[in-house]
Structures are given as C-alpha cells and as structure tokens.
Design a protein around this motif. Structure first.
Motif, PDB file in Angstrom:
ATOM      1  N   ILE A  16       0.904  -1.155   0.000  1.00 22.87           N
ATOM      2  CA  ILE A  16       0.000   0.000   0.000  1.00 22.87           C
ATOM      3  C   ILE A  16       0.940   1.201   0.000  1.00 22.87           C
ATOM      4  CG2 ILE A  16      -1.819   1.272   1.249  1.00 22.87           C
ATOM      5  CD1 ILE A  16      -2.707  -1.551   0.291  1.00 22.87           C
ATOM      6  N   LYS A  17       0.879   2.012  -1.051  1.00 22.04           N
ATOM      7  CA  LYS A  17       1.912   3.013  -1.289  1.00 22.04           C
ATOM      8  C   LYS A  17       1.759   4.276  -0.454  1.00 22.04           C
ATOM      9  CE  LYS A  17       3.522   0.611  -4.802  1.00 22.04           C
ATOM     10  NZ  LYS A  17       4.699  -0.235  -4.583  1.00 22.04           N
ATOM     11  N   TYR A  18       2.901   4.846  -0.130  1.00 19.39           N
ATOM     12  CA  TYR A  18       3.008   6.224   0.391  1.00 19.39           C
ATOM     13  C   TYR A  18       3.154   7.096  -0.843  1.00 19.39           C
ATOM     14  CZ  TYR A  18       6.524   9.902   1.582  1.00 19.39           C
ATOM     15  OH  TYR A  18       7.268  11.034   1.682  1.00 19.39           O
ATOM     16  N   TRP A  19       2.248   8.023  -1.022  1.00 21.37           N
ATOM     17  CA  TRP A  19       2.335   8.876  -2.220  1.00 21.37           C
ATOM     18  C   TRP A  19       1.745  10.241  -1.894  1.00 21.37           C
ATOM     19  CZ3 TRP A  19       5.546   8.762  -5.897  1.00 21.37           C
ATOM     20  CH2 TRP A  19       5.327   9.417  -7.106  1.00 21.37           C
ATOM     21  N   GLY A  20       2.543  11.104  -1.305  1.00 17.79           N
ATOM     22  CA  GLY A  20       2.090  12.469  -1.006  1.00 17.79           C
ATOM     23  C   GLY A  20       2.334  12.832   0.443  1.00 17.79           C
ATOM     24  N   SER A 106      16.352   2.549  -2.982  1.00 15.52           N
ATOM     25  CA  SER A 106      17.638   2.857  -2.335  1.00 15.52           C
ATOM     26  C   SER A 106      17.466   3.916  -1.256  1.00 15.52           C
ATOM     27  CB  SER A 106      18.660   3.343  -3.360  1.00 15.52           C
ATOM     28  OG  SER A 106      18.339   4.635  -3.835  1.00 15.52           O
ATOM     29  N   SER A 107      16.500   4.810  -1.424  1.00 18.88           N
ATOM     30  CA  SER A 107      16.345   5.849  -0.401  1.00 18.88           C
ATOM     31  C   SER A 107      15.836   5.222   0.899  1.00 18.88           C
ATOM     32  CB  SER A 107      15.433   6.979  -0.866  1.00 18.88           C
ATOM     33  OG  SER A 107      14.154   6.509  -1.159  1.00 18.88           O
ATOM     34  N   ALA A 108      15.048   4.155   0.795  1.00 16.07           N
ATOM     35  CA  ALA A 108      14.541   3.500   2.012  1.00 16.07           C
ATOM     36  C   ALA A 108      15.682   2.833   2.782  1.00 16.07           C
ATOM     37  CB  ALA A 108      13.462   2.482   1.661  1.00 16.07           C
ATOM     38  N   ARG A 137      12.534  11.252   8.681  1.00 18.88           N
ATOM     39  CA  ARG A 137      12.917  12.635   8.366  1.00 18.88           C
ATOM     40  C   ARG A 137      13.867  12.691   7.174  1.00 18.88           C
ATOM     41  NH1 ARG A 137      12.170  16.364  12.530  1.00 18.88           N
ATOM     42  NH2 ARG A 137      12.961  17.851  11.000  1.00 18.88           N
ATOM     43  N   GLY A 138      14.606  11.592   6.934  1.00 17.67           N
ATOM     44  CA  GLY A 138      15.496  11.529   5.769  1.00 17.67           C
ATOM     45  C   GLY A 138      14.723  11.187   4.501  1.00 17.67           C
ATOM     46  N   SER A 139      13.912  10.161   4.574  1.00 17.89           N
ATOM     47  CA  SER A 139      13.088   9.725   3.445  1.00 17.89           C
ATOM     48  C   SER A 139      11.921   8.930   4.022  1.00 17.89           C
ATOM     49  CB  SER A 139      13.917   8.838   2.512  1.00 17.89           C
ATOM     50  OG  SER A 139      13.144   8.474   1.391  1.00 17.89           O
ATOM     51  N   SER A 189      12.244  12.153  -9.471  1.00 15.02           N
ATOM     52  CA  SER A 189      12.438  11.473  -8.179  1.00 15.02           C
ATOM     53  C   SER A 189      11.080  11.237  -7.527  1.00 15.02           C
ATOM     54  CB  SER A 189      13.298  12.344  -7.253  1.00 15.02           C
ATOM     55  OG  SER A 189      12.563  13.489  -6.875  1.00 15.02           O
ATOM     56  N   SER A 190      11.041  10.342  -6.554  1.00 12.73           N
ATOM     57  CA  SER A 190       9.761  10.114  -5.856  1.00 12.73           C
ATOM     58  C   SER A 190       9.304  11.415  -5.199  1.00 12.73           C
ATOM     59  CB  SER A 190       9.867   9.055  -4.759  1.00 12.73           C
ATOM     60  OG  SER A 190      10.989   8.271  -4.859  1.00 12.73           O
ATOM     61  N   ARG A 191      10.289  12.122  -4.639  1.00 10.56           N
ATOM     62  CA  ARG A 191       9.933  13.354  -3.910  1.00 10.56           C
ATOM     63  C   ARG A 191       9.249  14.353  -4.825  1.00 10.56           C
ATOM     64  NH1 ARG A 191      13.750  15.204   0.920  1.00 10.56           N
ATOM     65  NH2 ARG A 191      13.124  13.091   1.440  1.00 10.56           N
ATOM     66  N   GLU A 192       9.838  14.580  -6.001  1.00  7.60           N
ATOM     67  CA  GLU A 192       9.277  15.535  -6.962  1.00  7.60           C
ATOM     68  C   GLU A 192       7.969  14.979  -7.542  1.00  7.60           C
ATOM     69  OE1 GLU A 192       9.215  18.393  -8.107  1.00  7.60           O
ATOM     70  OE2 GLU A 192       8.296  18.106 -10.098  1.00  7.60           O
ATOM     71  N   GLY A 193       7.945  13.682  -7.832  1.00  7.88           N
ATOM     72  CA  GLY A 193       6.761  13.079  -8.447  1.00  7.88           C
ATOM     73  C   GLY A 193       5.543  13.204  -7.537  1.00  7.88           C
ATOM     74  N   MET A 194       5.733  12.907  -6.246  1.00  5.85           N
ATOM     75  CA  MET A 194       4.551  12.969  -5.363  1.00  5.85           C
ATOM     76  C   MET A 194       4.128  14.411  -5.109  1.00  5.85           C
ATOM     77  SD  MET A 194       5.782  11.596  -1.603  1.00  5.85           S
ATOM     78  CE  MET A 194       6.783  10.204  -2.073  1.00  5.85           C
ATOM     79  N   ARG A 195       5.124  15.313  -5.047  1.00  5.57           N
ATOM     80  CA  ARG A 195       4.787  16.734  -4.825  1.00  5.57           C
ATOM     81  C   ARG A 195       3.929  17.248  -5.972  1.00  5.57           C
ATOM     82  NH1 ARG A 195       9.953  19.424  -4.608  1.00  5.57           N
ATOM     83  NH2 ARG A 195      10.033  18.997  -2.388  1.00  5.57           N
ATOM     84  N   LYS A 240      -3.597   2.339  -9.042  1.00  2.86           N
ATOM     85  CA  LYS A 240      -4.267   3.610  -8.706  1.00  2.86           C
ATOM     86  C   LYS A 240      -3.239   4.711  -8.478  1.00  2.86           C
ATOM     87  CE  LYS A 240      -6.937   1.517  -5.602  1.00  2.86           C
ATOM     88  NZ  LYS A 240      -7.866   1.305  -4.477  1.00  2.86           N
ATOM     89  N   MET A 241      -2.158   4.363  -7.781  1.00  2.15           N
ATOM     90  CA  MET A 241      -1.109   5.373  -7.537  1.00  2.15           C
ATOM     91  C   MET A 241      -0.543   5.883  -8.858  1.00  2.15           C
ATOM     92  SD  MET A 241       2.697   4.965  -6.023  1.00  2.15           S
ATOM     93  CE  MET A 241       3.663   5.445  -7.437  1.00  2.15           C
ATOM     94  N   HIS A 242      -0.229   4.947  -9.753  1.00  2.00           N
ATOM     95  CA  HIS A 242       0.372   5.356 -11.028  1.00  2.00           C
ATOM     96  C   HIS A 242      -0.617   6.136 -11.897  1.00  2.00           C
ATOM     97  CE1 HIS A 242       4.399   3.674 -10.721  1.00  2.00           C
ATOM     98  NE2 HIS A 242       3.835   2.836  -9.875  1.00  2.00           N
ATOM     99  N   ASP A 281       6.976   1.024  -8.244  1.00  2.00           N
ATOM    100  CA  ASP A 281       7.220   2.262  -7.491  1.00  2.00           C
ATOM    101  C   ASP A 281       7.582   3.391  -8.448  1.00  2.00           C
ATOM    102  OD1 ASP A 281       6.874   1.459  -4.609  1.00  2.00           O
ATOM    103  OD2 ASP A 281       8.040  -0.183  -5.452  1.00  2.00           O
ATOM    104  N   ALA A 282       8.320   4.363  -7.943  1.00  2.00           N
ATOM    105  CA  ALA A 282       8.642   5.515  -8.777  1.00  2.00           C
ATOM    106  C   ALA A 282       9.803   5.174  -9.713  1.00  2.00           C
ATOM    107  CB  ALA A 282       8.976   6.702  -7.886  1.00  2.00           C
ATOM    108  N   GLY A 283       9.538   4.292 -10.643  1.00  2.00           N
ATOM    109  CA  GLY A 283      10.536   3.840 -11.605  1.00  2.00           C
ATOM    110  C   GLY A 283       9.919   2.749 -12.451  1.00  2.00           C
TER     111      GLY A 283
END
Ligand code: ADP
Ligand code: DP6
Length: 328
Positions: A16-20, A106-108, A137-139, A189-195, A240-242, A281-283
């Motif tokens: 179940i994805k974290y997205w946002g 890799s960020s995880a 706080r890092g990712s 990146s995931s960060r930019e994509g979810m933002r 749904k996330m994608h 995921d984001a890739g």
C-alpha cells in the motif's frame, strides 16, 4: 572523533503506497502505507563524527556525493547532533547493494541505515520507534525499513506520532521477484513526483478515498497468510497510484514499454494458474508478489521474455542490523 559501527538496512517495497506529504518539511504523509522488507537489496553505512571536518561529507560507493544528495543526509545528521549535543561534522560512508535512484528503494535502505549508523556513532541508544521517526525525516519510506517483514507507517499527526510499526514477521510462504527493466537513475524522483501529483492531479483525491479500504483488506489478507489476496490488493493499489501521475501538470509516468511487457508476463503467469501479482514504485521496474516456494518456477517461466540478470528473487528480510564487517 566518534567512529560508529557499520549498520545494514534492507530495502522495503510498499504494497500500500506512500504517495504524497501533508507536511513536506517533517515528512508527514497523507496516508498510512504498508510494506514488506526484503533480503535481496540493502545498504551498509558507517558514520564518523570528526571535529576536523569543515562540512558533512557523503561517500556513496567510494564516490563523494554532491550537495543535492547530501541534503537528506544532513537532515538526519542534524537531528542526531541535536539529540546528542554534538557539534562535529560527519563523514558518512555508504555502500548500496541496490541500484541508486532507480525505483528499487535505495532511499529507504539508505536513509534507514544512516539513521541507525548516525545514532550509534553519536552514542545514542534509540528505540525502534525513535529510529523509525529519525529515518522518516530523511526519506519517508525509510521509516519502514527499520523493521523486518511487514511494517505499517502510521501517518500520525505530527513529528512525534508519525512512525512505522511491525505488522507481521512474514515467516510464511511469500516472496517477491524483481524484473529489473532499467537500473539507471530516473528522471522524476519520488519526492518531486509525489509533490507534483498532490499539487496538480485531479485524480489525487480519488486515490486517497480508497486507501482505508485497501489497508484494512490487506491487513486481513496478511493475517490469513493469503498471498493471492495480498498480491491482488497490492496490484490494484499500485495501479491507482500510477494513475494519479497521468493527471498531473506536467503529466508524467514511470512506466516504460518494458514495464508493460513485464505486466503482460504477470497476466500470462496468472493464466497458467500461478498466484502472482505485481507492484511498481517511482521507476519502471516491476516487482512480483508470489509464493516464496514458487519463486524458482516463476523465474524459469520469465526467462523466455527476460534475461537471467534482470530477474532477482527476494524473500522477506530483517530489520536494522549492526554488522561487524561490511560486505564490499
Ligand atoms: P529510489 O527509488 O532508489 O529510492 P529516490 O529518488 O526515491 O530513488 O531516492 C534516491 C536518492 O536517495 C538518491 O539520489 C540519494 O539522494 C538517496 N540515497 C540513496 N542511497 C543512499 C545512501 N546509501 N545513503 C544516503 N542517501 C542515499
Ligand atoms: C513510490 O520515501 O523515496 O516508493 O519521503 O520524499 O524521500 P521521500 O520519498 P520516498 O517515496 C517512496 C514512494 C514510493 C512508495 C512507497 O515506498 O511507499
């Protein structure tokens, strides 16, 4: 100088994805997420706090990283320095046994290993809950890699209440098979994509609306050790996330033609009677959820469409570990 030990963290893949994010600075997510930590991919990291250093340094696979890569690392180091009352800058040495920034999490593993290694080097004795908050706080996804097996990141409402908890140790017949179609760094990146998706996609609210139902259904399926249901729920959740990214402005997708080829192979496998589903995921890489006992058979079937080196078997992996000798 305070030299810490090597800490190993494994990647986790969300079912179940974290997205946002609700709060970008503190990394408080919009929704709870649930993942499986895996044995196949991991990061090993060591931190040295040294008064002689002028600035924090990150060496990833023996290569010094630029300021952009250092950003997430500094966030974690600053929190650790504040908790431990240390002023010294740090040298971070890290080895990724996972392709970096390719949607293979890799960020995880990277930021979870850092949370463990930095707190050890600073002499802090943090609980798993505190380590999960620090890694978050890092990712965000790193909050879940503190634990082995299935973990749920409970979104909470603030810095203190947003952390992951273990759900099930996954010591039953479940595994994942990675189809690596591209292991190069991704464009978004995931960060930019979810933002971008939270800000601009009209489909984002639709995604949020179905999450509670997906989350409670998957927890029930995990309790029953029902790999078919776990996979089916995860596949629907990922699609749904994608879908939200196609509605973003500017629109984007992480899928490549090879991702679609991999999805088709999964549908073929289901027609052959295998209980197998996919998540992404984001890739562009595709991760299959199946019985651990059928990993070898499923891999053999996929060899008609993909090469040996593209297919990686993964089993449930452990949480954070201190390792006396690192493996590179
Ligand atoms: P991925 O799909 O690999 O998680 P992301 O774009 O979400 O891709 O995150 C990749 C970023 O995570 C890298 O660009 C880097 O900033 C950070 N990262 C990856 N591995 C490490 C590591 N071992 N130590 C510190 N930071 C890392
Ligand atoms: C699609 O945890 O990499 O893999 O918190 O901005 O560092 P930041 O993002 P990150 O995002 C992971 C997104 C995902 C889904 C998931 O792992 O839950």
């Amino acid at each position: 100088m305070m030299k810490g030990e090597w800490v190993r963290a494994h990647t986790n893949i969300a079912l179940i994805k974290y997205w946002g994010k609700e709060n970008e600075k503190l990394i408080i997510p919009m929704n709870n997420s649930l993942s499986l930590t895996l044995d196949a991919f991991y990061t090993e990291t060591r931190v040295i706090f040294d008064e002689n250093l002028k600035a924090d340094e990150l060496y990833l696979d023996n290569t010094i990283q630029d300021l952009a890569a250092l950003e997430k690392v500094k966030t974690v180091l600053n929190i650790v320095r504040e908790k431990a009352g240390i002023k010294a800058k740090a040298r971070v040495e890290s080895y990724n046994h996972v392709p970096t920034a390719a949607g293979l999490a890799s960020s995880a593993s990277g930021l979870a290993a850092l949370a463990g290694a930095a707190s050890l080097a600073a002499g802090l004795d943090l609980s798993e809950k505190e380590l999960s908050k620090l890694a978050r706080r890092g990712s965000g996804s790193a909050s879940r890699s503190v634990y082995g097996g299935f973990a749920e990141w409970q979104k909470g409402t603030d810095d203190d209440t947003s952390y992951a908890v273990p759900i099930d140790d996954a010591s039953w017949d479940i595994g994942m098979l990675f189809i690596v179609v591209n292991d190069k760094k991704k464009d978004v990146s995931s960060r930019e994509g979810m933002r971008r998706t939270v800000k601009t996609s009209p489909f984002y609210q639709g995604w949020l609306d179905t999450l509670d139902a997906d989350l409670s259904a998957i927890k029930e399926a995990i309790k029953q050790q029902n790999v078919h249901e776990v996979g089916a729920i995860a596949e629907r959740n990922a699609l749904k996330m994608h879908a939200t990214t196609l509605g973003a402005n500017p629109p984007f997708t992480y899928w490549s033609p090879d991702s679609m080829r991999a999805m088709e192979s999964v549908r073929d496998l289901r027609e052959q009677g295998y209980s197998v589903h996919f998540t992404m995921d984001a890739g562009p890489n595709v991760k299959l959820i199946c019985k651990q006992s059928q990993l070898a058979e499923i891999k053999a079937y996929l060899l008609k469409d993909f090469s040996e080196s593209q297919l990686i078997e993964a089993r449930p992996g452990p949480g954070l570990l201190v390792v006396s000798e690192f493996s590179k």
